[in-house]
Structures are given as structure tokens and as C-alpha cells.
Design an enzyme around this catalytic site. Structure first.
Site, PDB file in Angstrom:
ATOM      1  N   ASP A  39      11.546   4.798  -4.109  1.00 53.72           N
ATOM      2  CA  ASP A  39      11.979   3.737  -3.196  1.00 53.72           C
ATOM      3  C   ASP A  39      10.836   2.777  -2.880  1.00 53.72           C
ATOM      4  OD1 ASP A  39      10.728   5.935  -1.828  1.00 53.72           O
ATOM      5  OD2 ASP A  39      11.298   4.998   0.060  1.00 53.72           O
ATOM      6  N   GLU A  40      11.205   1.591  -2.472  1.00 51.80           N
ATOM      7  CA  GLU A  40      10.288   0.592  -1.918  1.00 51.80           C
ATOM      8  C   GLU A  40       9.033   0.408  -2.766  1.00 51.80           C
ATOM      9  OE1 GLU A  40      11.379   0.858   2.809  1.00 51.80           O
ATOM     10  OE2 GLU A  40       9.988   2.358   2.026  1.00 51.80           O
TER      11      GLU A  40
END
Length: 439
Positions: free
Chosen positions: A252-253
Site C-alpha cells: 500500500d501507499e
């Protein structure tokens, strides 16, 4: 007395009267192969409380354990239990909570306490977010400075900490005694500042230990072969320590990683992970890749109305033979404020998340095109940027964790908070008797 249980059982038949629980003999029997009985389902059970005793029939040991959790909730402060017949089994196989031990480190005793907490609600997975920019929390023989330099910090300072291999085994064994599977996460290629601070060759530039809460600034060196030696060593050791079927690779991210580099990394890292024999899990952004090992599970963390790209990336896991865990941030991110007056927590996911918000949503309606059988289950994450003690964790978890548990266990039905409220009130009274904190 009334029957107030969370999560709501599949079927409840109330009878007149009650008895003292400690005056009744309890008998436990193997499940019967009857389609009308909860005891015929995995993790299912029947519970019969009558004046002449308590009878439990269960499909397996987990079902018998859950029957006893129901019985404990039914028993009031005076030790009386209503006469009742319950048939019960779960809607979803995966019913989870997550504890972020990277932003703030939580010692073994605190993790065990949270395992006790989530077991009350028939949850059967605890996802440990073991690595992030602020700290690497599991000791690895092959890369010892991960828990030297890499574990020395946490949000706000005050030092960090880590688990030895024996600590981790102790957590895994304790969880198993409560029919909970540990799901460990090494987040990559972003959220890796702690690893790069320990081993600068893992990044394209050196990094300093970090104690803030901003995200998206770190990335492994995607085109370096040294990175994939690290990934292979880390996942090999993690898999060897983990008897459960899952490894979580994050994904993620990764805002400091170009899309081309992200796709390259995910294809290589997931192939390495799959070679351990484990089933991989990744946050829904990992679904940008079309080269996932078959069966890879996506964890959706967008909102109950998907943000741009979230639904597409989530469905990508299903299209590649996998399933999905739902963790909509605006409903069951347990670290979010209850309301504007809440001292702890964050509110980036559509503002504060009230108890009603945590309950009144339907898992099968979140991602358009995601069928019921594509959903492996539900997980309620607890991020710890603002939380440093297990008392704070309990206060933020309860009572909203009860909402997530009911959505994961109970049959699909319109979720009406007014119906849930009296059962929730009884459950928080039960928490009070156990000495478990709640908001």
C-alpha cells in the site's frame, strides 16, 4: 432474562426460565451430519441450555470454543443463564482484527491481551503489522540490524522494541489456543524507512530512523538485486516461523515508487513469497499487478463507497483466482475517532466513525461486481500512530469491534442499529465484568 449475544446467532429459540450456570453440568459432543444443525458447519455449534444441563454439539474444537463464548455472554452478573436453544455458524471463514505494532511497539503481554479480547467475539485471525517506516519489529537471523537500528524508534520517540523468534512463537501458540491464526505482515516496497535505515543498500538513498506519522515517502531500491536477496531471506524466515497459511506483503501507499517499478517489484516479490508455500495477502493497491500468483488475496481498505481505482484493483485479485478481505476505512478502522470530542485517534477517512457507522453497512455491497463467494471475510484494523498502550487500544476497539464481528459472523440481514443497540449494551456490560476497557 432475554438473549443478548454479539455476534447475533443464526437461530435462537427462547424458553421460559433460567438456571445458575455453575449448577448445570456441561456436556460437549461431536457434530451431527444434519443440514438443519449449526454443528454440521465448520466452526459451527448448537447450544442447548435446559434445567437438566447444558449440551454443546460442535463440528470441531473451534465450534465448541465459540459455544462457550456464547454461553459466557448469556450468563448474567448473578451467574444465571437463560434456557435457550441456539444453532450457530459463521457467514465468513476469515474474521479478523489487525494490530499495528510498528508505529508503536506492543510487548508480548499486550498482544496476548488483545488476543483474549478478540476471542470474545469469535474472531479467528489477528493480522500483525510488523514493519513500517517507524520500526521493524521481528528479529531475523539473516539481517540482524533490522532489529538493531531498525527497531530503535517509534512514533513520538521513547524507543521502540521487537519480538525475538521465541516471542513470536509464543504469540502464535497463544493465539492457536484461542483458535486464532496469526497473519504476519512485512510491508513493502513502501513503508520501508526502518529497513533502509538499518541497511542503506536497500534504498536508493540512505535513511534516518523516523518517528513521525507521514506516509508514502520511502521505497526499496526496486532495480537492485540486493533488494530481492533481502525479500527472499525475510519471507523465508517469516514463513518458517508462521504455521498459519498466510503471509501479508503490504503493497500500500507506495507513493515514492513509479508505477513501472511497482509492477516490477510486485511481480518478483510475490513470486518469492509464493515459493514459501504460503498464500499471499496484499492491500488492494497490489491488484494493479496482473502477475500475481494464483489465489493471492486482496485486502480492501478504501471506503464503503470505493475511491477511484479501488474497486478495479480489488476485483483484479478475484480475476486472478483470489478472494478479498474487506476493511473499509470509514467503517471499521478502529483507530478513528468516535466523534470530534475523542481525544485519541485520527479522522482522515470521511471524518470520525461513530458506532452506528461501524454497523450499518453490508460487506457484499461495498465493491460493485464482488460476489458473496469472492469475499473471504472481514478485518478491523487498529493503526497505532496515536495509541501507545493496550488500554488505549481497547478503548478505541470496543465497542466498534463488535460491529465488525457481527458483520463477519452473522447471516446477511438489514443492519438496524436500534436492534443491535440492546445487545451491544449487554456486551459492554460483559466487558465491564471482565475488566476490558471500552469507550
Amino acid at each position: 432474562m432475554g438473549v443478548n449475544v454479539v455476534p447475533q446467532p443464526v437461530s435462537v429459540i427462547e424458553r421460559e426460565g433460567s438456571s445458575r450456570a455453575d449448577a448445570l453440568d456441561v456436556s460437549v459432543h461431536g457434530g451431527l451430519p444434519s443440514s438443519a444443525s449449526g454443528s454440521a458447519h465448520p466452526e459451527g455449534y448448537t447450544l442447548d441450555v435446559a434445567p437438566d444441563g447444558i449440551r454443546i454439539e460442535a463440528a470441531d474444537d473451534a465450534g465448541a470454543f465459540y459455544a462457550r463464548q456464547t454461553l459466557a455472554q448469556l450468563t448474567d452478573a448473578e451467574g444465571r443463564v437463560p434456557h435457550v436453544h441456539i444453532d450457530d455458524f459463521p457467514r465468513f471463514a476469515y474474521r479478523g482484527a489487525m494490530l499495528d505494532v510498528a508505529r508503536h511497539f506492543f510487548p508480548v503481554a499486550a498482544v496476548k491481551r488483545y488476543l483474549d479480547d478478540i476471542a470474545l467475539l469469535k474472531l479467528n485471525h489477528l493480522h500483525l503489522h510488523l514493519t513500517d517506516d517507524q520500526g521493524w519489529r521481528l528479529q531475523l537471523d539473516s539481517w540482524p540490524e533490522l532489529t538493531g537500528i531498525g527497531a530503535s524508534t517509534q512514533v513520538g520517540g521513547g524507543g521502540g522494541g521487537f519480538y525475538t523468534a521465541d516471542d513470536y512463537r509464543e504469540i502464535v501458540e497463544y493465539a492457536a489456543s484461542r483458535f486464532i491464526t496469526i497473519v504476519p505482515e512485512f510491508d513493502m516496497p513502501g513503508h520501508t524507512n526502518a529497513a533502509i535505515a538499518a541497511y542503506p543498500e536497500l534504498g536508493d538513498a540512505p535513511a534516518e530512523p523516523y518517528e513521525g506519522i507521514e506516509v508514502g515517502f520511502s521505497s526499496l531500491a526496486i532495480r537492485s538485486e540486493r533488494t530481492y536477496e533481502f525479500v527472499a531471506d525475510a519471507l523465508r524466515e517469516l514463513a518458517a516461523l508462521t504455521p498459519g497459511p498466510y503471509l501479508h506483503l503490504g503493497g500500500d501507499e507506495s507513493l515514492a515508487t513509479t508505477d513501472e517499478d511497482f509492477q516490477y517489484f510486485i511481480a518478483r516479490a510475490t513470486a518469492i513469497g509464493a515459493a514459501t508455500g504460503k498464500t499471499l495477502i496484499g492491500w488492494h493497491e497490489m491488484g494493479r499487478s496482473r502477475e500475481l500468483p494464483p489465489g493471492t488475496i486482496g485486502q480492501y481498505w478504501s471506503y464503503t463507497t470505493p475511491q477511484e481505482g479501488a474497486a478495479e484493483h480489488t476485483l483484479s485479485f478475484v480475476e486472478q483466482g483470489g478472494r478479498v478481505i474487506l476493511s473499509p476505512a470509514d467503517a471499521i478502522y478502529l483507530d478513528h475517532k468516535y466523534d470530534e470530542s475523542t481525544e485519541l485517534g485520527l479522522e482522515w477517512a470521511n471524518g470520525p466513525t461513530g458506532i452506528r457507522d461501524s454497523y450499518e453497512w453490508e460487506p457484499a455491497d461495498v465493491v460493485p461486481g464482488l460476489a458473496e463467494h469472492d469475499i473471504l471475510g472481514i478485518e478491523a484494523p487498529m493503526w497505532t500512530e496515536t495509541l501507545s498502550t493496550i488500554d488505549q487500544v481497547e478503548t478505541m476497539a470496543f465497542p466498534r469491534l463488535a460491529s465488525a464481528a457481527e458483520l463477519a459472523w452473522s447471516p446477511r440481514a438489514p443492519r438496524v442499529f436500534a436492534e443491535f443497540e440492546p445487545r451491544l449494551a449487554a456486551f459492554t456490560g460483559y466487558l465491564d465484568r471482565l475488566g476490558v476497557g471500552h469507550a
